[in-house]
Design a protein around this motif. Structure first.
Motif, mmCIF file in Angstrom:
data_model
loop_
_atom_site.group_PDB
_atom_site.id
_atom_site.type_symbol
_atom_site.label_atom_id
_atom_site.label_comp_id
_atom_site.label_asym_id
_atom_site.label_seq_id
_atom_site.Cartn_x
_atom_site.Cartn_y
_atom_site.Cartn_z
ATOM 1 N N ILE A 784 0.829 -1.208 0.000
ATOM 2 C CA ILE A 784 0.000 0.000 0.000
ATOM 3 C C ILE A 784 0.863 1.257 0.000
ATOM 4 N N VAL A 785 1.852 1.304 0.868
ATOM 5 C CA VAL A 785 2.689 2.506 0.962
ATOM 6 C C VAL A 785 3.466 2.728 -0.337
ATOM 7 N N GLY A 786 4.121 1.679 -0.849
ATOM 8 C CA GLY A 786 4.879 1.829 -2.094
ATOM 9 C C GLY A 786 3.993 2.181 -3.265
ATOM 10 N N GLY A 787 2.827 1.532 -3.352
ATOM 11 C CA GLY A 787 1.916 1.830 -4.455
ATOM 12 C C GLY A 787 1.411 3.255 -4.408
ATOM 13 N N LEU A 788 1.100 3.759 -3.223
ATOM 14 C CA LEU A 788 0.574 5.117 -3.102
ATOM 15 C C LEU A 788 1.634 6.167 -3.404
ATOM 16 N N ILE A 789 2.872 5.903 -2.992
ATOM 17 C CA ILE A 789 3.936 6.881 -3.260
ATOM 18 C C ILE A 789 4.137 7.056 -4.767
ATOM 19 N N VAL A 790 4.315 5.950 -5.478
ATOM 20 C CA VAL A 790 4.547 6.030 -6.929
ATOM 21 C C VAL A 790 3.310 6.556 -7.639
ATOM 22 N N SER A 791 2.144 6.087 -7.206
ATOM 23 C CA SER A 791 0.908 6.536 -7.842
ATOM 24 C C SER A 791 0.708 8.033 -7.655
ATOM 25 N N GLN A 792 0.974 8.523 -6.455
ATOM 26 C CA GLN A 792 0.792 9.950 -6.186
ATOM 27 C C GLN A 792 1.725 10.788 -7.054
ATOM 28 N N LEU A 793 2.961 10.305 -7.220
ATOM 29 C CA LEU A 793 3.931 11.064 -8.015
ATOM 30 C C LEU A 793 3.576 11.087 -9.491
ATOM 31 N N MET A 794 2.874 10.051 -9.969
ATOM 32 C CA MET A 794 2.609 9.949 -11.403
ATOM 33 C C MET A 794 1.208 10.428 -11.797
ATOM 34 N N THR A 795 0.175 9.987 -11.032
ATOM 35 C CA THR A 795 -1.191 10.224 -11.515
ATOM 36 C C THR A 795 -1.592 11.691 -11.475
ATOM 37 N N LEU A 796 -1.003 12.480 -10.593
ATOM 38 C CA LEU A 796 -1.332 13.901 -10.573
ATOM 39 C C LEU A 796 -0.901 14.599 -11.859
ATOM 40 N N PHE A 797 -0.036 13.916 -12.626
ATOM 41 C CA PHE A 797 0.402 14.495 -13.901
ATOM 42 C C PHE A 797 -0.148 13.721 -15.098
ATOM 43 N N THR A 798 -0.256 12.408 -14.969
ATOM 44 C CA THR A 798 -0.708 11.621 -16.123
ATOM 45 C C THR A 798 -2.225 11.648 -16.283
ATOM 46 N N THR A 799 -2.982 11.696 -15.176
ATOM 47 C CA THR A 799 -4.437 11.649 -15.284
ATOM 48 C C THR A 799 -5.008 12.821 -16.083
ATOM 49 N N PRO A 800 -4.582 14.078 -15.840
ATOM 50 C CA PRO A 800 -5.132 15.164 -16.673
ATOM 51 C C PRO A 800 -4.783 15.008 -18.150
ATOM 52 N N VAL A 801 -3.612 14.469 -18.458
ATOM 53 C CA VAL A 801 -3.244 14.266 -19.859
ATOM 54 C C VAL A 801 -4.137 13.192 -20.485
ATOM 55 N N VAL A 802 -4.361 12.108 -19.761
ATOM 56 C CA VAL A 802 -5.249 11.056 -20.268
ATOM 57 C C VAL A 802 -6.654 11.616 -20.477
ATOM 58 N N TYR A 803 -7.107 12.453 -19.536
ATOM 59 C CA TYR A 803 -8.445 13.053 -19.657
ATOM 60 C C TYR A 803 -8.549 13.895 -20.922
ATOM 61 N N ILE A 804 -7.514 14.665 -21.209
ATOM 62 C CA ILE A 804 -7.544 15.535 -22.392
ATOM 63 C C ILE A 804 -7.620 14.696 -23.664
ATOM 64 N N TYR A 805 -6.777 13.665 -23.753
ATOM 65 C CA TYR A 805 -6.780 12.827 -24.956
ATOM 66 C C TYR A 805 -8.114 12.095 -25.132
ATOM 67 N N LEU A 806 -8.627 11.509 -24.039
ATOM 68 C CA LEU A 806 -9.873 10.755 -24.152
ATOM 69 C C LEU A 806 -11.056 11.678 -24.407
ATOM 70 N N ASP A 807 -11.010 12.904 -23.866
ATOM 71 C CA ASP A 807 -12.071 13.860 -24.147
ATOM 72 C C ASP A 807 -12.079 14.208 -25.637
ATOM 73 N N GLY A 808 -10.897 14.399 -26.204
ATOM 74 C CA GLY A 808 -10.826 14.656 -27.634
ATOM 75 C C GLY A 808 -11.305 13.462 -28.449
ATOM 76 N N MET A 809 -10.970 12.263 -27.980
ATOM 77 C CA MET A 809 -11.423 11.059 -28.678
ATOM 78 C C MET A 809 -12.937 10.940 -28.653
ATOM 79 N N SER A 810 -13.532 11.239 -27.476
ATOM 80 C CA SER A 810 -14.990 11.139 -27.377
ATOM 81 C C SER A 810 -15.667 12.152 -28.298
ATOM 82 N N ARG A 811 -15.088 13.346 -28.415
ATOM 83 C CA ARG A 811 -15.674 14.356 -29.315
ATOM 84 C C ARG A 811 -15.526 13.917 -30.774
ATOM 85 N N TRP A 812 -14.389 13.284 -31.085
ATOM 86 C CA TRP A 812 -14.205 12.817 -32.462
ATOM 87 C C TRP A 812 -15.246 11.750 -32.814
ATOM 88 N N PHE A 813 -15.488 10.818 -31.839
ATOM 89 C CA PHE A 813 -16.503 9.797 -32.075
ATOM 90 C C PHE A 813 -17.898 10.428 -32.207
#
Length: 836
Positions: A784-813
């Motif tokens: 739990i501790v190791g997973g949360l540390i790495v996840s916290q460092l990455m998802t705060l930056f990767t999640t908004p990028v994924v949201y932007i790409y998938l939002d564009g994909m949904s609009r394209w569809f």
């Protein structure tokens, strides 16, 4: 003999006014009574038993012996009934002991050789301390972020109330407070406080913006209620695969899963009712307040962290393809780590108890076995880490042959000894190597042991075959092969087919001329050398067997057969040697069966530093290399079999948990796209958990797997909080996908950081625990501790990028759909809005 002493009903005499129960002195109750028994008349004179033998008071079976340290003892093992509370049972026994001891002679001492509940009590007490420590750490984190005593008091009240409500539901389900349920409660503290934190932070933000506390509570609860519901429902969905697990492992962890799910459900109710109410009455606007230097320092520190995060976030949004590449790389690395990390079953615990089996040669005599066992116990009892050693020999119960014995070693408390139980076993093995004529197999007693049969060592591999000779041949070859494997230690077998046998060949023609049949021979031999029960003495408290045998001095060696005479049909006594010949050979002491087929079970311990998955693979390869015939069936048993089952179901469980979360999120958001954005947070959590387990020397075992499944629920809440805010900003405020993603990360940074820290601190006490049974909980904390540390460092930056790409994909569809079905224009636009 059976006719000379009986105990049968005699009836009663009834008179006109009285009745009499009839009794006789039909039983012989003393050894002297048997000595005086007339067994025949010769030349008109009585022949008594004492003229040809002797009646003595002795143990029923002289092949049985027991010791407590260096003293002879009778070992009494007590087990609770299924479903009974083990601690209450032991407490009741201890209450009755003084009463039982008072009825024994004063020279008989009664001592408790070992008490498994001592380790259970210590383990439960350690988990209770962990639970209290977790609550204290979580409340401390909340104070550091909110910097308000009243705001901190609210979750400080909400968490105990949620746990108390959980206790009530556990009571209705007839659950007990054990290692698994308490471990679940410790983890649940991080979940329970999350809901309260999200609610309090949102209300506090509105108060800081100038709203009165009551209005802020009303508005904040309305805004965040759906988010809390989404987080909690998706978190419960993670446990659906655990609730549906089959087998022993499934039944064990159902209680764990139900406990956590109940805590989450109670927390939701508290968070959407009690928490906003307390916020409305306990929080104030804070205008005019003069915070102290500490609070001002904390505020400046948090502002600096927020500013640094926003700067890096803007940078990642400029390089979105690189950010996506990093995220996809983490998925690949997670898959490689999952395939390569050593696989285990359950962590090896130090419970303070060691169980052992001793084995001498198949032809050992009872007296020699007793001498060998006594020396083994003496060596073990003198070890400085040992509190006491208990053992016994003789057939019966788990020891089916006379060349086997049992050992139970109680170690001193962990604080009073330098070495762990596994290290003590290795030290004792080295000392016992000098003991010739006997082998000792020891293993540390575990709280969780799924072995269905007793074996000399911990893991079992069974061979079965309808052909006993073929089975013996191939089991010997595999046994010798396994002893050469470096991954295994203490390889043993339950095959006992080399006992010395003395066979009497009856000359049937000569026996027939003499009027002797084989049954008469068998009876004569068993009367002299067996344990024939010829009568039974019934007393008011106990019953005692009367056993017939030849004098022990006449039972020594093959020459004892020369003294045996067999009664013929005409009443004459014929020497056994007159119609038999002796043949020496070997025979099995016992023949084991599994599923009604002859079987041989090979057992083994793990070499130091070896995971059970590595050992199982080595055994499978060694078996395949021998190219056994198809008639020899092989299978792992006990812990090894359960490990194989859990290993095969591990990917299924993880995939099932992800699918369950996806379906729940899809229903909550009425979208097929946004759940993917939320689930994109999971690979980084798995990467962190596997890296941490590998770095600290843990394999991926059942407890670590539970930690990874929990991470699926914990980490997704970050994505839920971000997506909820981003969708609201994009739809209601007219922001672009990138603007709404940035705004969501900025506003939700504090609650995400708070909830992650609280969940992480819920795992830290499990990770660093050193109390009794802590080894069982440590992999969960590390994952739990190791997973949360790495996840916290990455998802705060990767999640908004994924949201932007998938939002564009949904609009394209949505645009493509509008082109394909132009007649559905308005409806399609509405659908596009819903999907995005």
């Amino acid at each position: 003999m059976g006719v000379a002493t009986v105990n049968q009903p005699k009836g009663a005499l009834y008179g006109a006014q009285q009745s009499f129960t009839l009794a006789t002195n039909d039983q012989i109750l003393t050894a002297k009574g048997y000595d005086d028994l007339i067994i025949a008349y010769r030349h008109g004179a009585p022949l008594r038993l004492r003229d040809v033998g002797q009646a003595i008071v002795a143990a029923e079976d002289i092949t049985l012996h027991g010791w407590f340290n260096d003293k002879p003892a009778v070992v009494l093992a007590i087990q609770r009934q299924p479903g009974a509370n083990v601690i209450a049972t032991v407490d009741r026994i201890k209450q009755l002991l003084p009463q039982l001891i008072s009825g024994l002679p004063s020279d008989i001492k009664v001592e408790i050789a070992s008490d498994r509940t001592q380790t259970i009590r210590a383990s439960v007490a350690d988990v209770q301390f962990t639970l209290v420590l977790t609550i204290a750490l979580v409340v401390g984190v909340i104070f550091l972020f909110l910097r308000n005593v009243r705001a901190t008091l609210i979750p400080g009240i909400s968490v105990p109330i949620s746990l108390i409500g959980t206790f009530g539901v556990m009571y209705l389900f007839n659950y007990s407070l054990d290692n698994l349920s308490l471990m679940g409660l410790s983890i649940a503290v991080g979940f329970v406080v999350d809901d309260a934190i999200v609610m309090i932070e949102n209300i506090s933000r509105h108060i800081e913006e100038g709203l009165p506390p009551f209005e802020a509570a009303f508005k904040g609860a309305g805004e965040i209620g759906f988010t809390i519901m989404s987080i909690s429902v998706s978190l419960v969905a993670v446990f659906i695969p655990l609730l549906l697990m089959r087998g022993v492992i499934g039944r064990m962890f159902q209680e764990f899963a139900v406990t956590v799910c109940v805590a989450i459900a109670v927390s939701v109710i508290v968070s959407v009712t009690l928490t906003p109410m307390m916020c409305a009455y306990l929080l104030d606007s804070g205008h005019g307040a003069n915070p102290g230097a500490l609070l001002r320092g904390l505020e400046r520190g948090f502002v600096a962290i927020q500013a640094g995060y926003e700067a890096v976030l803007r940078l990642t949004l400029r390089f979105k393809p690189l950010t996506m590449a990093v995220m996809l790389a983490s998925v690949g690395v997670t898959g490689v780590l999952f395939a390569g990390i050593p696989k285990g079953f359950f962590p090896q615990q130090d419970t303070g108890m060691i169980a052992g089996i001793t084995e001498a040669s198949a032809d050992v005599s009872p007296s020699q076995m007793a001498e060998l066992q006594r020396h083994v116990i003496d060596i073990i009892a003198k070890d400085p880490s040992v509190a006491n050693a208990t053992g016994y020999i003789g057939p019966g119960g788990p020891t089916v042959t006379e060349n086997n014995g049992r050992l139970f070693v109680l170690l001193k408390p962990r604080a009073q000894r330098q070495y762990s139980s596994d290290q003590v076993i290795r030290q004792l093995d080295a000392k016992l190597q000098t003991q010739k004529g006997i082998q000792v197999f020891m293993q540390s007693t575990q709280d969780i042991n799924l072995a269905s049969r007793l074996s000399k060592t911990q893991y079992q591999f069974t061979l079965t075959d309808v052909n006993q000779d073929e089975l013996n041949s191939w089991s010997d070859k595999l046994f010798n092969k396994l002893k050469t494997l470096p991954e295994l230690a203490d390889v043993a077998t339950d095959q006992a087919n080399a006992a010395r046998q003395l066979k009497l060949n009856i000359d049937r023609d000569a026996a027939s001329r003499l009027g002797i049949d084989p049954a008469a021979v068998d009876n004569a031999l068993y009367d002299a050398f067996g344990q024939r029960h010829v009568a039974q003495i019934f007393t008011t408290l106990n019953t005692y067997y009367v056993i017939l045998e030849a004098d022990p001095s006449f039972q020594l060696g093959p020459y004892a057969l020369n003294r045996i005479y067999v009664s013929s049909s005409n009443g004459s006594m014929v020497p056994l040697s007159q119609f038999t010949s002796i043949e020496y050979g070997v025979a099995p002491l016992s023949v084991n069966h599994q599923s009604q087929f002859p079987s041989v079970t090979l057992s083994f311990n793990l070499a130091p530093g070896t995971a059970v998955g590595t050992a199982v693979a080595a055994v499978q390869k060694a078996t395949a290399d021998l190219h056994m015939p198809s008639t020899v069936a092989t299978s792992f048993q006990g812990n090894a079999q359960a490990f194989q089952s859990s290993l095969s179901s591990t990917p299924i469980l993880i995939v099932a948990a992800v699918i369950a979360v996806y379906l729940i999120l899809g229903m909550l958001y009425e979208s097929a796209i946004h759940p993917v954005t939320i689930l994109s947070t999971l690979p980084s959590a798995g990467l962190g958990a596997l890296l941490t387990l590998w770095a600290f020397g843990f394999g991926l075992d059942v407890i670590g797997l539970i930690g990874i499944i929990l991470l699926i629920g914990i980490v997704q809440k970050n994505g839920i909080m971000l997506i909820d805010f981003a969708l609201e900003a994009e739809r209601n405020r007219g922001l672009t996908a990138e603007q709404s993603a940035y705004e969501a990360c900025r506003i939700r940074f504090r609650p995400i950081l708070m909830t992650t820290m609280c969940a992480m601190l819920g795992g830290v006490p499990l990770m660093i625990g050193t109390g009794t049974g802590a080894e069982l909980r440590q992999p969960l904390g590390y994952a739990i501790v190791g997973g949360l540390i790495v996840s916290q460092l990455m998802t705060l930056f990767t999640t908004p990028v994924v949201y932007i790409y998938l939002d564009g994909m949904s609009r394209w569809f949505a645009g493509l759909r509008a082109k394909v079905w132009p007649s559905r224009g308005d409806h399609g636009a509405g659908a596009a809005e819903t999907v995005s």
